[in-house]
Design a protein around this motif. Structure first.
Motif, PDB file in Angstrom:
ATOM      1  N   UNK A 324       0.832  -1.208   0.000  1.00 15.54           N
ATOM      2  CA  UNK A 324       0.000   0.000   0.000  1.00 15.54           C
ATOM      3  C   UNK A 324       0.864   1.254   0.000  1.00 15.54           C
ATOM      4  N   UNK A 325       1.965   1.223   0.762  1.00 11.44           N
ATOM      5  CA  UNK A 325       2.862   2.379   0.787  1.00 11.44           C
ATOM      6  C   UNK A 325       3.485   2.619  -0.581  1.00 11.44           C
ATOM      7  N   UNK A 326       3.810   1.528  -1.304  1.00  6.01           N
ATOM      8  CA  UNK A 326       4.341   1.697  -2.660  1.00  6.01           C
ATOM      9  C   UNK A 326       3.331   2.393  -3.562  1.00  6.01           C
ATOM     10  N   UNK A 327       2.071   1.962  -3.452  1.00 13.12           N
ATOM     11  CA  UNK A 327       1.032   2.571  -4.283  1.00 13.12           C
ATOM     12  C   UNK A 327       0.911   4.052  -3.980  1.00 13.12           C
ATOM     13  N   UNK A 328       0.890   4.398  -2.701  1.00  7.99           N
ATOM     14  CA  UNK A 328       0.777   5.812  -2.322  1.00  7.99           C
ATOM     15  C   UNK A 328       1.993   6.592  -2.798  1.00  7.99           C
ATOM     16  N   UNK A 329       3.181   5.999  -2.720  1.00  9.94           N
ATOM     17  CA  UNK A 329       4.388   6.689  -3.148  1.00  9.94           C
ATOM     18  C   UNK A 329       4.368   6.954  -4.644  1.00  9.94           C
ATOM     19  N   UNK A 330       3.953   5.935  -5.415  1.00 11.64           N
ATOM     20  CA  UNK A 330       3.872   6.134  -6.862  1.00 11.64           C
ATOM     21  C   UNK A 330       2.836   7.196  -7.204  1.00 11.64           C
ATOM     22  N   UNK A 331       1.708   7.189  -6.502  1.00  9.29           N
ATOM     23  CA  UNK A 331       0.664   8.185  -6.781  1.00  9.29           C
ATOM     24  C   UNK A 331       1.186   9.591  -6.520  1.00  9.29           C
ATOM     25  N   UNK A 332       1.916   9.745  -5.415  1.00  5.16           N
ATOM     26  CA  UNK A 332       2.453  11.076  -5.111  1.00  5.16           C
ATOM     27  C   UNK A 332       3.480  11.492  -6.153  1.00  5.16           C
ATOM     28  N   UNK A 382      -7.548   2.562   0.761  1.00  5.95           N
ATOM     29  CA  UNK A 382      -7.134   2.198   2.140  1.00  5.95           C
ATOM     30  C   UNK A 382      -5.811   2.844   2.451  1.00  5.95           C
ATOM     31  N   UNK A 383      -5.681   3.385   3.595  1.00  3.73           N
ATOM     32  CA  UNK A 383      -4.410   3.972   4.044  1.00  3.73           C
ATOM     33  C   UNK A 383      -3.959   3.252   5.294  1.00  3.73           C
ATOM     34  N   UNK A 384      -2.635   3.172   5.489  1.00  5.46           N
ATOM     35  CA  UNK A 384      -2.081   2.433   6.629  1.00  5.46           C
ATOM     36  C   UNK A 384      -2.152   3.201   7.918  1.00  5.46           C
ATOM     37  N   UNK A 385      -2.394   4.492   7.854  1.00  6.22           N
ATOM     38  CA  UNK A 385      -2.390   5.269   9.097  1.00  6.22           C
ATOM     39  C   UNK A 385      -3.753   5.353   9.727  1.00  6.22           C
ATOM     40  N   UNK A 386      -4.788   5.454   8.924  1.00 11.02           N
ATOM     41  CA  UNK A 386      -6.134   5.625   9.490  1.00 11.02           C
ATOM     42  C   UNK A 386      -6.953   4.379   9.392  1.00 11.02           C
ATOM     43  N   UNK A 387      -6.558   3.430   8.456  1.00 11.08           N
ATOM     44  CA  UNK A 387      -7.328   2.206   8.233  1.00 11.08           C
ATOM     45  C   UNK A 387      -8.804   2.507   7.969  1.00 11.08           C
ATOM     46  N   UNK A 388      -9.071   3.674   7.376  1.00  4.68           N
ATOM     47  CA  UNK A 388     -10.457   4.048   7.056  1.00  4.68           C
ATOM     48  C   UNK A 388     -10.730   3.713   5.610  1.00  4.68           C
ATOM     49  N   UNK A 389     -11.938   3.434   5.302  1.00  3.55           N
ATOM     50  CA  UNK A 389     -12.349   3.103   3.937  1.00  3.55           C
ATOM     51  C   UNK A 389     -13.393   4.092   3.468  1.00  3.55           C
ATOM     52  N   UNK A 390     -13.117   4.692   2.334  1.00  7.35           N
ATOM     53  CA  UNK A 390     -14.067   5.647   1.763  1.00  7.35           C
ATOM     54  C   UNK A 390     -14.571   5.080   0.447  1.00  7.35           C
ATOM     55  N   UNK A 391     -15.853   5.024   0.307  1.00  7.17           N
ATOM     56  CA  UNK A 391     -16.465   4.515  -0.925  1.00  7.17           C
ATOM     57  C   UNK A 391     -17.258   5.644  -1.575  1.00  7.17           C
ATOM     58  N   UNK A 392     -16.983   5.893  -2.834  1.00 11.41           N
ATOM     59  CA  UNK A 392     -17.667   6.997  -3.511  1.00 11.41           C
ATOM     60  C   UNK A 392     -18.023   6.586  -4.921  1.00 11.41           C
ATOM     61  N   UNK A 393     -19.127   7.053  -5.376  1.00 13.23           N
ATOM     62  CA  UNK A 393     -19.534   6.860  -6.778  1.00 13.23           C
ATOM     63  C   UNK A 393     -19.061   8.072  -7.558  1.00 13.23           C
TER      64      UNK A 393
END
Length: 585
Positions: A324-332, A382-393
């Motif tokens: 997940x951290x790799x994905x976030x790093x690439x996105x940034x 999903x993020x590793x710090x908050x472990x929250x899930x946001x679902x949006x259309x």
């Protein structure tokens, strides 16, 4: 009465007296006892009580160790009764001469008055009968310290001074009873291992002998570094062997020549049987010890397996977190590179070669050939710090791909190249609506793996363990098992990308070969190797797509099969507008 030794510690008079001398200070006399003339008395304490009291004490001691229903049948006289009954069972025993010599009974004959009361030899036949000797006239053998040899004798004498606290002159060196004190110690040493075997290592007698040997610092002349306990055991074996040899020689002295030969043969056979018995007992004990150690090791293995399972679970969680951290790093990184300050060229090669620098002018608009594409997707981040899930259309109006400007590969200036190579005609307007309903599609098809958050690494490992790559040289032609993925076309697109990237980077071919040879039921180490191979392939594919099709959002930058597939689809649509597009990567 004659005093004899025996191979059994509880029937050896010298051993019993050695215990008394060591543990109860039986060879020490207080000044009061000396003034009372009790120097040569064996048990001074008995002289402080009447005979009746001593007899009562013996009776009480015997009955305290017996069950209630039989205790009243025994008393102090039972000791004399037991000895007399045991002795008369011997076929050579006579009441008139032998038995009366130690029982003290009157034989009702005037001959009794002519017997020498100080002749202890007259009681020897009865004593031999009690100790199981066949011939009642067999000479007596006793254990000796001389069996240790001259090298260890001095160390044994130091131990004797430590063991016995003695102030009776007759027991000193040169005294009449000095040899008796040496026999006491020899018997204690001879029976040391047997006593520990029968009564445990912590019994008072064995522990006292061991402690005194430690204080005296006994050593073996043949092995100076040998521990104290092993020295005691070695001395015991030497003294016992000499005692047996002397006993056998004494038995043979009273036999005729044929009897001596027969006895020697039988004695040798008995010794062999005894050695075999001891060996079997030793092996049995060793097997028992090894069995206990094996069970202990099994328990430890079970505990280790449980610990490994916990660590494996933690490792898997850490791998997912790193992913997940790799994905976030690439996105940034992609977000930073997409800014005007990033210095990206908005030109791409017209040649259609996917390795060329190709960026799409997706932000420009053309009123004549733009279409509206409505994309409705359930996006979960999903993020590793908050472990929250946001679902949006998300509904996004995306401009259709514009015409691609062809860039000349010659050395001419960009302006000349633009003049020499006119732009291709506008592409026909395309209007389509794509809706990714993963959950509904999965329920409808009975698929096992949903496209939502399914990474390329996970998909590759799953296909590898299913044997999908074994019979096909091209990954895109892999036999994907039915009802495995909710969107097979997405997986096909990703496999085409993997094959293309592998042709550009030879290092990935080893990882692909590892996936081809993956077992259907891998162990933990094989799972880690497959996961690492899939992770390297996923990283290379993400880097290639970042060059060819930079992501436009954090969602698009994910390393999921769906995100890769959408970017690959967009890239293929752009390739169709190039003149030399061949339909393949």
């Amino acid at each position: 009465m004659p005093r004899v030794a025996d191979e059994k510690w509880y029937a050896d008079w010298y051993f019993i007296m050695g215990m008394y001398g060591m543990c109860e200070k039986g060879l020490y006399r207080t000044p009061q006892q000396k003034s009372a003339g009790l120097d040569q008395v064996v048990f001074p304490l008995l002289h402080q009580m009447k005979d009746e009291r001593a007899s009562t004490m013996v009776t009480e001691t015997i009955r305290s160790a017996l069950p209630a229903e039989v205790m009243n049948f025994f008393s102090a006289k039972s000791l004399r009764q037991a000895g007399i009954n045991q002795a008369v069972l011997h076929p050579s025993m006579t009441l008139f001469f032998y038995l009366s010599a130690i029982s003290g009974h009157d034989i009702d004959s005037s001959t009794q008055y002519y017997f020498d009361p100080t002749d202890v030899g007259r009681g020897l036949p009865t004593i031999n009968a009690l100790h199981g000797k066949v011939d009642l006239k067999t000479p007596v053998a006793v254990p000796t310290l001389e069996a240790l040899g001259a090298g260890d004798l001095n160390s044994a004498l130091k131990l004797m001074d430590q063991v016995f606290q003695c102030n009776i002159p007759s027991f000193d060196v040169g005294g009449d009873l000095y040899i008796v004190k040496k026999t006491f110690l020899a018997s204690l040493l001879m029976h040391f291992p047997d006593l520990e075997r029968d009564c445990g290592r912590l019994n008072r007698v064995s522990q006292s002998l061991f402690d005194n040997a430690t204080k005296a610092g006994i050593t073996s002349s043949s092995s100076p570094t040998l521990p104290v306990r092993q020295v005691l055991e070695m001395w015991s074996a030497k003294i016992k062997a000499q005692f047996k040899k002397d006993s056998e020689l004494n038995i043979m002295k009273v036999l005729d020549p044929p009897g001596q030969q027969t006895y020697a043969t039988v004695a040798a056979m008995a010794e062999d049987v005894n050695s075999l018995t001891n060996a079997v007992e030793s092996l049995t004990k060793t097997v028992g010890d090894l069995s206990a150690k094996f069970n202990e090791m099994v328990d430890k293995c079970v505990q280790q397996e449980a610990s490994i399972s916990v660590l494996s679970a933690k490792e898997f969680a850490l791998r997912e977190e790193v992913r997940h951290l790799r994905v976030l790093d690439v996105a940034r990184s992609q977000q930073l590179m997409s800014t005007p300050e990033g210095g990206r060229s908005n030109k791409r090669s017209r040649s259609g070669h996917p390795s060329a620098t190709a960026l799409f002018q997706s932000d420009s608009t053309d009123s004549t050939d733009t279409t509206t594409t409505t994309v409705t997707a359930a996006a979960a981040a999903a993020t590793t710090t908050t472990n929250a899930t946001e679902t949006a259309a998300v509904t996004t109006a995306v401009a259709a791909p514009t015409r691609v400007a062809a860039v000349s590969t010659s050395t001419a200036s960009p302006a000349a190249a633009a003049t020499a190579a006119p732009a291709p005609p506008p592409a026909p307007a395309r209007s389509h609506t794509i809706q990714y309903g993963h959950t509904a599609h999965q329920n409808a098809t009975g698929a096992n793996l949903s496209m939502k958050d399914l990474t390329l690494c996970t998909a590759l490992v799953h296909l590898a363990t299913a044997g999908a790559f074994r019979l096909h040289s091209e990954l895109a032609k892999a036999a994907i098992p039915r009802n495995t993925f909710s969107e097979v076309s997405h997986v096909k697109y990703n496999l085409e990308l993997v094959g293309f990237v592998a042709r550009q980077d030879d290092r990935l071919r080893t990882d692909i070969d590892l996936l081809r040879q993956a077992p259907r039921d891998p162990n933990s180490e094989e799972e880690i190797a497959l996961d690492d191979a899939g992770g390297r392939i996923e990283m290379a594919c993400r880097q290639m797509l970042s060059t060819l099709v930079p992501p436009k959002s954090n969602v698009a930058a994910k390393s999921t099969v769906s995100a890769f597939s959408r970017r690959i689809g967009n890239y293929k649509e752009e390739l169709k507008e190039a003149k030399n597009y061949s339909g393949k990567w």
